[in-house]
Write a protein that holds these residues in place. Structure first.
Motif, PDB file in Angstrom:
ATOM      1  N   LEU A  49       0.839  -1.194   0.000  1.00 29.60           N
ATOM      2  CA  LEU A  49       0.000   0.000   0.000  1.00 29.60           C
ATOM      3  C   LEU A  49       0.877   1.248   0.000  1.00 29.60           C
ATOM      4  CD1 LEU A  49      -2.627  -1.064   2.682  1.00 29.60           C
ATOM      5  CD2 LEU A  49      -3.087  -0.740   0.254  1.00 29.60           C
ATOM      6  N   THR A  50       0.418   2.274  -0.685  1.00 29.56           N
ATOM      7  CA  THR A  50       1.135   3.548  -0.628  1.00 29.56           C
ATOM      8  C   THR A  50       0.757   4.336   0.622  1.00 29.56           C
ATOM      9  OG1 THR A  50      -0.575   4.640  -1.944  1.00 29.56           O
ATOM     10  CG2 THR A  50       1.282   3.662  -3.140  1.00 29.56           C
ATOM     11  N   THR A  51      -0.419   4.029   1.205  1.00 33.30           N
ATOM     12  CA  THR A  51      -0.829   4.683   2.448  1.00 33.30           C
ATOM     13  C   THR A  51       0.134   4.330   3.561  1.00 33.30           C
ATOM     14  OG1 THR A  51      -3.161   4.624   1.809  1.00 33.30           O
ATOM     15  CG2 THR A  51      -2.676   4.914   4.151  1.00 33.30           C
TER      16      THR A  51
ATOM     17  N   ALA B   9      -5.477   6.986   8.973  1.00 39.93           N
ATOM     18  CA  ALA B   9      -4.665   6.237   8.009  1.00 39.93           C
ATOM     19  C   ALA B   9      -5.438   5.051   7.467  1.00 39.93           C
ATOM     20  CB  ALA B   9      -3.368   5.774   8.676  1.00 39.93           C
TER      21      ALA B   9
ATOM     22  N   ALA C   6      -7.846   6.137   4.861  1.00 37.22           N
ATOM     23  CA  ALA C   6      -7.140   6.396   3.598  1.00 37.22           C
ATOM     24  C   ALA C   6      -6.795   5.088   2.887  1.00 37.22           C
ATOM     25  CB  ALA C   6      -5.874   7.207   3.859  1.00 37.22           C
ATOM     26  N   ALA C   7      -6.428   4.054   3.649  1.00 42.39           N
ATOM     27  CA  ALA C   7      -6.088   2.766   3.045  1.00 42.39           C
ATOM     28  C   ALA C   7      -7.307   2.120   2.391  1.00 42.39           C
ATOM     29  CB  ALA C   7      -5.494   1.834   4.097  1.00 42.39           C
TER      30      ALA C   7
ATOM     31  N   GLU D 233      -7.789   3.827  -0.821  1.00 46.69           N
ATOM     32  CA  GLU D 233      -6.804   3.377  -1.791  1.00 46.69           C
ATOM     33  C   GLU D 233      -7.174   2.010  -2.367  1.00 46.69           C
ATOM     34  OE1 GLU D 233      -2.095   1.976  -1.985  1.00 46.69           O
ATOM     35  OE2 GLU D 233      -2.797   3.155  -0.275  1.00 46.69           O
TER      36      GLU D 233
END
Length: 457
Positions: free
Chosen positions: A278-280, A341, A344-345, A348
């Motif tokens: 993941l980029t998160t 966070a 946000a994940a 994503e």
């Protein structure tokens, strides 16, 4: 206890019919389960996840969701001369469809305030364990039964998690949700529907549901299966000893557990290895690591064959009889950053509407300060987050936050105006439990008027 037994027998019968008809074609199989279960069968093709974050120790709700002006703030501040948060420091909440006092969150929860104000998080007010709807007058005249051992950490944790504050139970309401949903949703998936990254808990224990324990680094492997004392042949022999069939009942059960653990660990490890990173970014905290692992397990849902997942995370240390201002601020920062966070994940991963995250805790705290902290209470406010949440709203009746009010059980301990049963029922219904089976999951739900609180769409 006989009532619970009948509920479990009903679930077992439904599971048996589903299993017997599995090879007969999906429409036929679910017709046999009845109209309610057939409707549920149509829903399980869609992915959904429930994520509980348990705040062990009893979070102080009065310094979490705070009236920020007028008479409501004055009453709050008067009860807490050295503990009240300055009104100017609070992050304002823009509450939709609201006639209550202006509310704010402390700056440590600014990320959650942003989620609330953009419609991705809601507050469920003054929630707690109840046996029946309860008023101050009923408590004073002794005309209503109360949960056992109010204000006791272990008892109230158990009551919250079992949904049965008048008796002992080996199952929790998330586990009972798993009993109903797993056979219909996850088919032959090896990994259980209930998974914990915070250790064993009664909330996820069911009749047939067995919670799967994860660490923040992944599943727990049985050691030395490949090479024992550096020798591969020894590892093979060790595996054989652990997994070979047994005739003794206790030995057979042990072998079954070990074999299932080995097979599940292999599958989960492979599924996690196959998903891109993941980029998160998640905060480098205990709760941040837990939520990061949950996000990875959600990303691996297809590889695991799971259309439904139930997760348990936790953060302890909320019992602030002393040093409330500094210590709670640290905990709130950890909670808020990890939840933001995780939101946000899920965005994503493209699953935000399918993942609902909610908080729970032993109890709230007394409004009356004890000098530097607050003592054990009863009702508390909780956060519900996700794309399916009717965000920007406060659900349930907001209490009168003042010493001596009609909502005061003594020392500013809030008498809950929303029961855990109502809270759980809304989550269970969204997850796919048919209305006719809600009493199997939450046996006392029929005692309360608001079985559907409508904080989820």
């Amino acid at each position: 206890m006989s009532q619970i037994g009948r509920h479990l027998s009903r679930r077992a019968a439904l599971r048996g019919m589903a299993a017997c008809c599995a090879g007969a074609g999906t429409p036929f199989a679910f017709n046999l389960l009845g109209i309610g279960a057939a409707a549920q069968a149509q829903a399980v093709a869609d992915y959904k996840a429930l994520v509980c974050i348990f705040l062990f120790g009893g979070n102080d709700q009065s310094n979490t969701v705070i009236p920020r002006e007028g008479a409501a703030y004055s009453s709050y501040a008067a009860a807490r001369p050295t503990l009240a948060r300055p009104s100017g420091d609070l992050v304002p909440l823009t509450v939709q469809d609201w006639s209550g006092p202006a509310l704010g969150l402390p700056p440590e929860l600014s990320g959650l305030a942003g989620l609330f104000n953009t419609g991705r998080m809601a507050i469920v007010a003054n929630t707690g364990t109840l046996l029946y709807p309860t008023t101050q007058a009923q408590i004073l005249n002794g005309s209503v039964a109360l949960p056992r051992q109010l204000f006791s950490h272990s008892d109230q944790q158990n009551s919250w998690q079992t949904g049965l504050p008048d008796r002992d139970s080996r199952s929790g309401w998330l586990g009972r949700i798993g009993d109903v949903i797993e056979p219909l949703a996850n088919g032959g998936a090896l990994a259980p529907i209930c998974m914990s990254v915070a250790g064993n808990n009664v909330l996820q224990a069911g009749d047939t549901t067995v919670q799967y324990q994860l660490t923040t680094n992944g599943p727990v492997a049985v050691r030395n299966l490949e090479r024992l004392y550096g020798v591969s042949a020894s590892g093979t022999a060790y595996r054989s000893v652990l997994t070979q069939p047994r005739t003794n009942l206790l030995e057979a059960e042990y072998t079954g557990i070990v074999s299932r653990a080995i097979a599940t660990e292999t599958e989960v490890t492979a599924a996690l290895a196959g998903i891109p990173a993941l980029t998160t970014g998640f905060p480098q905290t205990r709760l941040g690591a837990q939520m990061g692992m949950i996000a990875r397990m959600i990303a691996a849902r297809s590889a695991l064959g799971q259309n439904r997942q139930v997760f348990f995370a936790a953060i302890g240390g909320w019992d602030f009889h002393d040093n409330l201002l500094a210590d709670q601020a640290n905990r709130l920062t950890e909670l808020g950053d990890a939840m933001a966070a995780f939101n946000a994940a899920t965005e994503e991963l493209g699953v935000a509407p399918a993942v609902t995250t909610f908080t729970a805790s032993d109890f709230g705290r007394a409004l009356q300060y004890n000098g530097r902290g607050s003592d054990h209470g009863w009702g508390a406010h909780h956060f519900v987050m996700g794309g399916a949440v009717r965000g920007g709203r406060v659900f349930g009746r907001w209490p009168d936050v003042a010493l001596g009010s009609a909502d005061d059980a003594g020392q500013g301990r809030l008498i809950p105006t929303t029961s855990v049963d109502e809270y759980a029922a809304e989550l269970a219904g969204w997850f796919g439990v048919p209305p006719g089976m809600l009493s199997d999951v939450i046996p006392h739900v029929g005692r309360f008027d608001r079985a559907n609180m409508d904080f989820l769409t």
